[in-house]
Design a protein around this motif. Structure first.
Motif, PDB file in Angstrom:
ATOM      1  N   ILE A  77       0.658  -1.424  -0.143  1.00 47.44           N
ATOM      2  CA  ILE A  77       0.180  -0.049  -0.044  1.00 47.44           C
ATOM      3  C   ILE A  77       0.951   1.208  -0.065  1.00 47.44           C
ATOM      4  CG2 ILE A  77      -1.585   1.340   1.452  1.00 47.44           C
ATOM      5  CD1 ILE A  77      -3.063  -1.040   2.053  1.00 47.44           C
ATOM      6  N   ILE A  78       1.861   1.181   0.870  1.00 45.47           N
ATOM      7  CA  ILE A  78       2.813   2.418   0.781  1.00 45.47           C
ATOM      8  C   ILE A  78       3.440   2.539  -0.692  1.00 45.47           C
ATOM      9  CG2 ILE A  78       4.938   3.098   1.841  1.00 45.47           C
ATOM     10  CD1 ILE A  78       4.071   1.786   4.548  1.00 45.47           C
ATOM     11  N   TRP A  79       3.855   1.545  -1.128  1.00 40.66           N
ATOM     12  CA  TRP A  79       4.570   1.644  -2.635  1.00 40.66           C
ATOM     13  C   TRP A  79       3.539   2.393  -3.642  1.00 40.66           C
ATOM     14  CZ3 TRP A  79       2.442  -1.278  -6.459  1.00 40.66           C
ATOM     15  CH2 TRP A  79       3.116  -1.020  -7.947  1.00 40.66           C
ATOM     16  N   SER A  80       2.042   1.859  -3.449  1.00 42.70           N
ATOM     17  CA  SER A  80       1.168   2.394  -4.416  1.00 42.70           C
ATOM     18  C   SER A  80       0.709   3.654  -4.635  1.00 42.70           C
ATOM     19  CB  SER A  80      -0.044   1.235  -4.237  1.00 42.70           C
ATOM     20  OG  SER A  80      -0.969   1.871  -3.083  1.00 42.70           O
ATOM     21  N   ASP A  81       0.257   3.962  -5.810  1.00 34.41           N
ATOM     22  CA  ASP A  81      -0.154   5.375  -5.948  1.00 34.41           C
ATOM     23  C   ASP A  81      -1.814   5.076  -5.617  1.00 34.41           C
ATOM     24  OD1 ASP A  81       2.056   6.813  -6.594  1.00 34.41           O
ATOM     25  OD2 ASP A  81       1.983   5.831  -8.648  1.00 34.41           O
ATOM     26  N   VAL A  82      -2.309   3.880  -6.275  1.00 36.08           N
ATOM     27  CA  VAL A  82      -3.693   3.772  -6.174  1.00 36.08           C
ATOM     28  C   VAL A  82      -3.874   2.163  -5.960  1.00 36.08           C
ATOM     29  CG1 VAL A  82      -3.842   3.521  -8.637  1.00 36.08           C
ATOM     30  CG2 VAL A  82      -5.828   4.214  -7.310  1.00 36.08           C
ATOM     31  N   ILE A  83      -5.119   1.955  -5.288  1.00 34.81           N
ATOM     32  CA  ILE A  83      -5.314   0.511  -4.845  1.00 34.81           C
ATOM     33  C   ILE A  83      -6.437   0.274  -5.658  1.00 34.81           C
ATOM     34  CG2 ILE A  83      -6.172  -1.296  -3.191  1.00 34.81           C
ATOM     35  CD1 ILE A  83      -4.261   1.848  -1.873  1.00 34.81           C
ATOM     36  N   TRP A  84      -6.503  -0.970  -6.415  1.00 34.24           N
ATOM     37  CA  TRP A  84      -7.698  -1.227  -7.325  1.00 34.24           C
ATOM     38  C   TRP A  84      -8.090  -2.725  -6.581  1.00 34.24           C
ATOM     39  CZ3 TRP A  84      -9.582  -0.199 -12.399  1.00 34.24           C
ATOM     40  CH2 TRP A  84     -10.285  -0.783 -12.926  1.00 34.24           C
ATOM     41  N   SER A  85      -9.334  -2.593  -5.860  1.00 34.52           N
ATOM     42  CA  SER A  85      -9.616  -3.733  -4.846  1.00 34.52           C
ATOM     43  C   SER A  85     -10.950  -4.416  -5.619  1.00 34.52           C
ATOM     44  CB  SER A  85      -9.969  -3.150  -3.574  1.00 34.52           C
ATOM     45  OG  SER A  85     -10.762  -4.195  -2.761  1.00 34.52           O
ATOM     46  N   ALA A  86     -10.912  -5.617  -5.752  1.00 34.03           N
ATOM     47  CA  ALA A  86     -12.159  -6.627  -6.104  1.00 34.03           C
ATOM     48  C   ALA A  86     -12.888  -7.047  -4.790  1.00 34.03           C
ATOM     49  CB  ALA A  86     -11.618  -7.654  -7.033  1.00 34.03           C
ATOM     50  N   THR A  87     -13.694  -6.085  -4.452  1.00 32.39           N
ATOM     51  CA  THR A  87     -14.676  -6.495  -3.035  1.00 32.39           C
ATOM     52  C   THR A  87     -13.772  -6.827  -1.812  1.00 32.39           C
ATOM     53  OG1 THR A  87     -14.847  -9.000  -3.781  1.00 32.39           O
ATOM     54  CG2 THR A  87     -16.639  -7.558  -4.699  1.00 32.39           C
ATOM     55  N   GLU A  88     -12.844  -6.443  -1.783  1.00 30.28           N
ATOM     56  CA  GLU A  88     -11.810  -6.594  -0.445  1.00 30.28           C
ATOM     57  C   GLU A  88     -12.054  -5.047   0.268  1.00 30.28           C
ATOM     58  OE1 GLU A  88     -10.835  -7.427   2.386  1.00 30.28           O
ATOM     59  OE2 GLU A  88      -9.154  -6.118   2.014  1.00 30.28           O
ATOM     60  N   PHE A  89     -12.933  -5.002   1.068  1.00 24.83           N
ATOM     61  CA  PHE A  89     -13.342  -3.901   1.631  1.00 24.83           C
ATOM     62  C   PHE A  89     -12.473  -3.307   2.851  1.00 24.83           C
ATOM     63  CE2 PHE A  89     -17.246  -5.706  -0.262  1.00 24.83           C
ATOM     64  CZ  PHE A  89     -17.379  -4.938  -1.056  1.00 24.83           C
ATOM     65  N   HIS A  90     -11.717  -4.470   3.577  1.00 21.30           N
ATOM     66  CA  HIS A  90     -10.889  -4.114   4.548  1.00 21.30           C
ATOM     67  C   HIS A  90      -9.868  -2.868   4.145  1.00 21.30           C
ATOM     68  CE1 HIS A  90     -12.440  -7.843   5.606  1.00 21.30           C
ATOM     69  NE2 HIS A  90     -12.374  -7.528   6.939  1.00 21.30           N
ATOM     70  N   VAL A  91      -9.378  -3.023   2.868  1.00 23.56           N
ATOM     71  CA  VAL A  91      -8.329  -2.288   2.442  1.00 23.56           C
ATOM     72  C   VAL A  91      -8.677  -0.735   2.530  1.00 23.56           C
ATOM     73  CG1 VAL A  91      -8.758  -2.304  -0.334  1.00 23.56           C
ATOM     74  CG2 VAL A  91      -6.418  -2.503   0.693  1.00 23.56           C
ATOM     75  N   VAL A  92     -10.066  -0.495   2.258  1.00 24.83           N
ATOM     76  CA  VAL A  92     -10.186   0.904   2.294  1.00 24.83           C
ATOM     77  C   VAL A  92      -9.529   1.885   3.438  1.00 24.83           C
ATOM     78  CG1 VAL A  92     -12.142   2.739   2.056  1.00 24.83           C
ATOM     79  CG2 VAL A  92     -12.433   0.550   0.764  1.00 24.83           C
ATOM     80  N   GLU A  93      -9.925   1.109   4.546  1.00 25.95           N
ATOM     81  CA  GLU A  93      -9.599   2.062   5.937  1.00 25.95           C
ATOM     82  C   GLU A  93      -8.045   1.898   5.840  1.00 25.95           C
ATOM     83  OE1 GLU A  93     -11.291   3.565   7.782  1.00 25.95           O
ATOM     84  OE2 GLU A  93     -13.118   3.246   6.692  1.00 25.95           O
ATOM     85  N   ILE A  94      -7.479   0.949   5.484  1.00 28.29           N
ATOM     86  CA  ILE A  94      -5.817   0.864   5.666  1.00 28.29           C
ATOM     87  C   ILE A  94      -5.241   1.888   4.659  1.00 28.29           C
ATOM     88  CG2 ILE A  94      -3.864  -0.805   5.442  1.00 28.29           C
ATOM     89  CD1 ILE A  94      -5.549  -3.217   6.109  1.00 28.29           C
ATOM     90  N   ALA A  95      -5.865   1.847   3.631  1.00 30.27           N
ATOM     91  CA  ALA A  95      -5.601   2.825   2.552  1.00 30.27           C
ATOM     92  C   ALA A  95      -5.639   4.312   3.180  1.00 30.27           C
ATOM     93  CB  ALA A  95      -6.226   2.674   1.019  1.00 30.27           C
ATOM     94  N   ALA A  96      -6.821   4.444   3.729  1.00 30.54           N
ATOM     95  CA  ALA A  96      -7.321   5.949   4.120  1.00 30.54           C
ATOM     96  C   ALA A  96      -6.275   6.478   4.942  1.00 30.54           C
ATOM     97  CB  ALA A  96      -8.660   5.841   4.860  1.00 30.54           C
ATOM     98  N   GLN A  97      -5.463   5.535   5.821  1.00 32.11           N
ATOM     99  CA  GLN A  97      -4.679   5.971   6.968  1.00 32.11           C
ATOM    100  C   GLN A  97      -3.219   6.323   6.286  1.00 32.11           C
ATOM    101  OE1 GLN A  97      -4.194   2.449   9.537  1.00 32.11           O
ATOM    102  NE2 GLN A  97      -6.124   2.390   9.960  1.00 32.11           N
ATOM    103  N   GLU A  98      -3.116   6.050   4.938  1.00 26.03           N
ATOM    104  CA  GLU A  98      -1.741   6.149   4.389  1.00 26.03           C
ATOM    105  C   GLU A  98      -2.272   7.450   3.082  1.00 26.03           C
ATOM    106  OE1 GLU A  98       1.207   5.255   4.929  1.00 26.03           O
ATOM    107  OE2 GLU A  98       0.375   3.711   6.577  1.00 26.03           O
ATOM    108  N   ASN A  99      -3.371   7.670   3.150  1.00 25.64           N
ATOM    109  CA  ASN A  99      -3.923   8.713   2.261  1.00 25.64           C
ATOM    110  C   ASN A  99      -3.615   8.200   0.858  1.00 25.64           C
ATOM    111  OD1 ASN A  99      -4.941  11.249   1.694  1.00 25.64           O
ATOM    112  ND2 ASN A  99      -3.332  12.380   1.185  1.00 25.64           N
ATOM    113  N   LYS A 100      -4.125   6.905   0.624  1.00 20.86           N
ATOM    114  CA  LYS A 100      -4.018   6.353  -0.868  1.00 20.86           C
ATOM    115  C   LYS A 100      -5.505   6.221  -1.402  1.00 20.86           C
ATOM    116  CE  LYS A 100       0.331   6.092  -0.846  1.00 20.86           C
ATOM    117  NZ  LYS A 100       1.159   5.014  -1.070  1.00 20.86           N
ATOM    118  N   PRO A 101      -5.649   6.723  -2.679  1.00 17.33           N
ATOM    119  CA  PRO A 101      -7.102   6.391  -3.187  1.00 17.33           C
ATOM    120  C   PRO A 101      -7.267   5.050  -3.395  1.00 17.33           C
ATOM    121  CG  PRO A 101      -5.402   7.154  -5.125  1.00 17.33           C
ATOM    122  CD  PRO A 101      -4.793   7.449  -3.585  1.00 17.33           C
TER     123      PRO A 101
END
Length: 386
Positions: A77-101
């Motif tokens: 997640i830290i490496w990424s510019d953006v996360i593309w998630s297929a119905t994996e909803f836990h990642v939204v909160e983790i990404a929000a903490q790193e300010n990643k779309p």
């Protein structure tokens, strides 16, 4: 969404652990993103290793379970510019903490009784059109509704392939799907289905039968048969096999149904492995694209409202219905009789079914906000065409 055209966009693709469907959705999307100026990584769960074409990604990671997932995904997640998630909803909160779309890619939006995420800030929500999707989105608050993009049901093309196959009973492809459910798996599903299928194939003219699915489940459940080959295909090869097959007999997952119809292969359905498949199969039946209805409640002449049950209770009850069928000699014989009807349909019946299935997909493909290609061009910097 991302406007930097001078460097590659770092895209982390994350798959939900339920079955093969979420990973298949990501792989379909990745192959359609050939002109995106990006670097791609994949993060999924161990049961999907066999279907992932790792050459599409610079790095692939697989978690044993959600504990392992939460422990190891942060680096990507830290490496990424953006996360593309297929119905994996836990990642939204983790990404929000790193300010990643986050781009949520949710083929099951039609199924959820409530929104699966609460924080829509920095989220784009992609849904494939299915029965009830448009109406569901219209009922959302405007600030949330604006986050949604409705795509055609199939991302391959607007219409199924038009070349008509001449149906014959040569190659039967059986797809037992990924069969991974963190809540509860149906006890003995693979072994029961394979045993009933072998009984139904007695005196059958099928020349080649391939059963594909979860490799661990196949290893535990396969029954030797001179005509049956048990295997697991990488996703791209599975699409090739679907197109080659004369009939696809599959669990009622949305991806496999679409892939069969779009590749001009008639599709028939096994009983469901989970609650979304059960409701999906019911939709298919009501739409007239199921010739022989094999839902567990129909086999045991019971009733169950999947709409009103929570996830854990739904899968528990589904398991109870399957066990009731499995433990009843009479119900098992009834199941085998229906399987025989499915496997021995004539060309007139198959042609009629295939026509209805193409019309079903075609109508749903016509209703969307934009094509998948237009969506990608909107979200990402793309390479100029040569």
């Amino acid at each position: 969404m991302l406007t930097n055209t001078t460097s590659k966009t770092k895209i982390l693709m994350v798959a939900d652990p339920f079955g093969f469907g979420p990973t298949g959705s990501l792989l379909n999307a990745r192959k359609q993103m050939i002109n995106v100026r990006g670097s791609f990584r994949f993060f999924g769960f161990e049961h999907v290793k066999g279907i992932v074409d790792e050459s599409l990604f610079e790095k692939c990671s697989y978690a044993k379970d959600y504990v392992d997932y939460k422990k190891n995904i942060l680096e990507d997640i830290i490496w990424s510019d953006v996360i593309w998630s297929a119905t994996e909803f836990h990642v939204v909160e983790i990404a929000a903490q790193e300010n990643k779309p986050v781009i949520i890619y949710d083929p099951l939006f039609w199924f959820w009784n409530e929104l699966q995420i609460k924080n829509f800030e920095n989220v784009t929500y992609l849904v494939q059109n299915f029965i009830g999707v448009k109406e569901k989105i219209e009922n959302l608050k405007s600030n949330i509704r604006s986050k949604f993009i409705v795509l055609p049901l199939s991302i391959y093309e607007h219409e199924p392939k038009k070349v008509q196959k001449h149906f014959n009973q040569k190659y039967l492809l059986v797809n037992l799907c990924g069969f991974n459910n963190p809540l509860l798996t149906l006890e003995g599903y693979y072994k029961y289905i394979i045993g009933c299928l072998i009984e139904a194939l007695k005196d059958s003219p099928w020349e080649k039968i391939v059963i594909a699915g979860n490799p661990d489940q196949i290893k535990q459940s396969k029954i030797d048969h001179p005509k049956i080959n048990y295997t697991i295909f990488r996703h791209e090869q599975m699409l090739i096999e679907i197109e080659k097959a004369d009939l696809l007999l599959t669990c009622p997952g949305l991806n496999s149904a679409i892939e069969g119809i779009m590749h001009n292969t008639p599709v028939c359905f096994l009983p469901p492995q989970n609650f979304s498949q059960a409701r999906q199969l019911k939709h298919f039946y009501q739409a007239g694209i199921v010739e022989h209805y094999l839902n567990w409640d129909s086999i045991i002449s019971g009733t169950f409202n999947y709409n009103e049950s929570d996830e854990k209770e739904a899968i528990k009850y589904l398991n109870c219905m399957m066990m009731h069928c499995r433990n009843s000699e009479y119900k098992t014989k009834s199941f085998i009789i229906i399987l025989k009807l499915i496997l021995n349909q004539n060309s007139i019946s198959i042609d009629s079914l295939q026509k209805k299935q193409k019309q079903f997909i075609g109508l749903l493909n016509m209703v969307s906000d934009m094509s998948f290609e237009q969506c990608i061009n909107k979200l990402f910097p793309v390479l100029p065409y040569s």
